[in-house]
Design a protein around this motif. Sequence first.
Motif, PDB file in Angstrom:
ATOM      1  N   VAL A  42       0.844  -1.191   0.000  1.00 47.70           N
ATOM      2  CA  VAL A  42       0.000   0.000   0.000  1.00 47.70           C
ATOM      3  C   VAL A  42       0.882   1.243   0.000  1.00 47.70           C
ATOM      4  O   VAL A  42       0.631   2.186  -0.760  1.00 47.70           O
ATOM      5  N   LEU A  43       1.930   1.242   0.809  1.00 42.84           N
ATOM      6  CA  LEU A  43       2.829   2.402   0.829  1.00 42.84           C
ATOM      7  C   LEU A  43       3.537   2.565  -0.522  1.00 42.84           C
ATOM      8  O   LEU A  43       3.688   3.693  -1.008  1.00 42.84           O
ATOM      9  N   LEU A  44       3.950   1.457  -1.127  1.00 40.99           N
ATOM     10  CA  LEU A  44       4.557   1.553  -2.467  1.00 40.99           C
ATOM     11  C   LEU A  44       3.560   2.159  -3.445  1.00 40.99           C
ATOM     12  O   LEU A  44       3.928   3.015  -4.274  1.00 40.99           O
ATOM     13  N   GLY A  45       2.313   1.742  -3.370  1.00 40.12           N
ATOM     14  CA  GLY A  45       1.288   2.289  -4.248  1.00 40.12           C
ATOM     15  C   GLY A  45       1.073   3.774  -4.034  1.00 40.12           C
ATOM     16  O   GLY A  45       0.907   4.535  -4.995  1.00 40.12           O
TER      17      GLY A  45
ATOM     18  N   ASP B 145      15.431  -2.721   1.864  1.00 34.81           N
ATOM     19  CA  ASP B 145      15.293  -3.687   0.784  1.00 34.81           C
ATOM     20  C   ASP B 145      15.447  -3.065  -0.603  1.00 34.81           C
ATOM     21  O   ASP B 145      15.299  -3.759  -1.616  1.00 34.81           O
ATOM     22  N   GLY B 146      15.725  -1.765  -0.661  1.00 39.98           N
ATOM     23  CA  GLY B 146      15.959  -1.104  -1.942  1.00 39.98           C
ATOM     24  C   GLY B 146      14.698  -0.803  -2.740  1.00 39.98           C
ATOM     25  O   GLY B 146      14.764  -0.540  -3.942  1.00 39.98           O
ATOM     26  N   LEU B 147      13.541  -0.802  -2.080  1.00 30.16           N
ATOM     27  CA  LEU B 147      12.283  -0.553  -2.791  1.00 30.16           C
ATOM     28  C   LEU B 147      11.869   0.914  -2.752  1.00 30.16           C
ATOM     29  O   LEU B 147      11.084   1.364  -3.594  1.00 30.16           O
ATOM     30  N   VAL B 148      12.386   1.649  -1.776  1.00 25.53           N
ATOM     31  CA  VAL B 148      12.216   3.097  -1.722  1.00 25.53           C
ATOM     32  C   VAL B 148      13.570   3.708  -1.390  1.00 25.53           C
ATOM     33  O   VAL B 148      14.463   3.031  -0.872  1.00 25.53           O
ATOM     34  N   ALA B 149      13.690   4.992  -1.689  1.00 20.63           N
ATOM     35  CA  ALA B 149      14.928   5.719  -1.374  1.00 20.63           C
ATOM     36  C   ALA B 149      14.552   7.094  -0.843  1.00 20.63           C
ATOM     37  O   ALA B 149      13.503   7.642  -1.204  1.00 20.63           O
ATOM     38  N   ALA B 150      15.405   7.633   0.007  1.00 20.54           N
ATOM     39  CA  ALA B 150      15.183   8.983   0.508  1.00 20.54           C
ATOM     40  C   ALA B 150      15.264   9.945  -0.669  1.00 20.54           C
ATOM     41  O   ALA B 150      16.147   9.842  -1.519  1.00 20.54           O
ATOM     42  N   ALA B 151      14.303  10.879  -0.722  1.00 22.26           N
ATOM     43  CA  ALA B 151      14.245  11.824  -1.842  1.00 22.26           C
ATOM     44  C   ALA B 151      14.503  13.247  -1.370  1.00 22.26           C
ATOM     45  O   ALA B 151      14.241  14.190  -2.087  1.00 22.26           O
ATOM     46  N   GLY B 152      14.981  13.388  -0.159  1.00 22.13           N
ATOM     47  CA  GLY B 152      15.270  14.714   0.367  1.00 22.13           C
ATOM     48  C   GLY B 152      14.595  14.920   1.709  1.00 22.13           C
ATOM     49  O   GLY B 152      13.820  14.085   2.167  1.00 22.13           O
ATOM     50  N   GLN B 153      14.954  16.038   2.319  1.00 23.24           N
ATOM     51  CA  GLN B 153      14.374  16.371   3.617  1.00 23.24           C
ATOM     52  C   GLN B 153      13.816  17.772   3.550  1.00 23.24           C
ATOM     53  O   GLN B 153      14.309  18.619   2.803  1.00 23.24           O
ATOM     54  N   ASP B 154      12.790  17.990   4.346  1.00 23.74           N
ATOM     55  CA  ASP B 154      12.291  19.353   4.479  1.00 23.74           C
ATOM     56  C   ASP B 154      12.001  19.586   5.948  1.00 23.74           C
ATOM     57  O   ASP B 154      11.800  18.663   6.717  1.00 23.74           O
TER      58      ASP B 154
ATOM     59  N   THR C  30      11.717   3.295  -5.936  1.00 23.97           N
ATOM     60  CA  THR C  30      12.846   2.955  -6.807  1.00 23.97           C
ATOM     61  C   THR C  30      12.330   2.076  -7.952  1.00 23.97           C
ATOM     62  O   THR C  30      11.167   1.657  -7.943  1.00 23.97           O
ATOM     63  N   GLY C  31      13.189   1.773  -8.901  1.00 27.34           N
ATOM     64  CA  GLY C  31      12.809   0.859  -9.977  1.00 27.34           C
ATOM     65  C   GLY C  31      12.406  -0.501  -9.431  1.00 27.34           C
ATOM     66  O   GLY C  31      11.416  -1.100  -9.873  1.00 27.34           O
ATOM     67  N   ASP C  32      13.182  -0.995  -8.465  1.00 19.11           N
ATOM     68  CA  ASP C  32      12.829  -2.279  -7.834  1.00 19.11           C
ATOM     69  C   ASP C  32      11.496  -2.184  -7.087  1.00 19.11           C
ATOM     70  O   ASP C  32      10.708  -3.128  -7.075  1.00 19.11           O
ATOM     71  N   GLY C  33      11.234  -1.036  -6.486  1.00 22.36           N
ATOM     72  CA  GLY C  33       9.976  -0.829  -5.783  1.00 22.36           C
ATOM     73  C   GLY C  33       8.797  -0.837  -6.748  1.00 22.36           C
ATOM     74  O   GLY C  33       7.760  -1.438  -6.475  1.00 22.36           O
TER      75      GLY C  33
END
Length: 178
Positions: A6-9, A50-59, A72-75
């Motif tokens: 669900v989070l990946l979606g 697991d390489g399915l998401v990556a940090a995209a920055g901080q605010d 990520t592509g694997d995600g």
Amino acid sequence: MSTPHVLLGLLAGGSRHGYELKRAHDERLPRARPLAFGQVYATLGRLERDGLVAAAGQDRASGPDRTAYELTGDGRSALDEWLSAVETPMPYVASTLFTKVVVALLVADIDRARSYLVAQRAAHTARLRELTSVKTDPAASVSDVIAADFAIAHLDADLRWLHTTLDRVADWYREVHP
């Protein structure tokens, strides 16, 4: 429910931080059990590991740093695979409703089983009325309506089972106590 999927979606539409993911989950799946913040962050940690998401920055918006995550592509591949997989129908009956009736009958307490069935039927009928009102509410979102439809279908199946079981218990009682 598969919280990681669900989070990946939810991330498929763009990067978000944990608070936004929790809020989006609760809005998009209005009849599902709400996610706890801790569950969101723990799941994001595993997905990142697991390489399915990556940090995209901080605010930092008037508070602590918030890390946004992106797919990520694997995600994306994992999400596509999950969405393509047909769910196997449940092989076992896993319902407290069913279990309570069977246990009451096992201990030969027919009156308790019948009382429980009647009370449960009343509770299901009341919930069915609540969900039907959601479907007729002009302010209801499409997510609200399809969630109500899903729950109504399950309640309807339970009500049919409750009715059939009440009949069977009554027949059994008449056979045992002529």
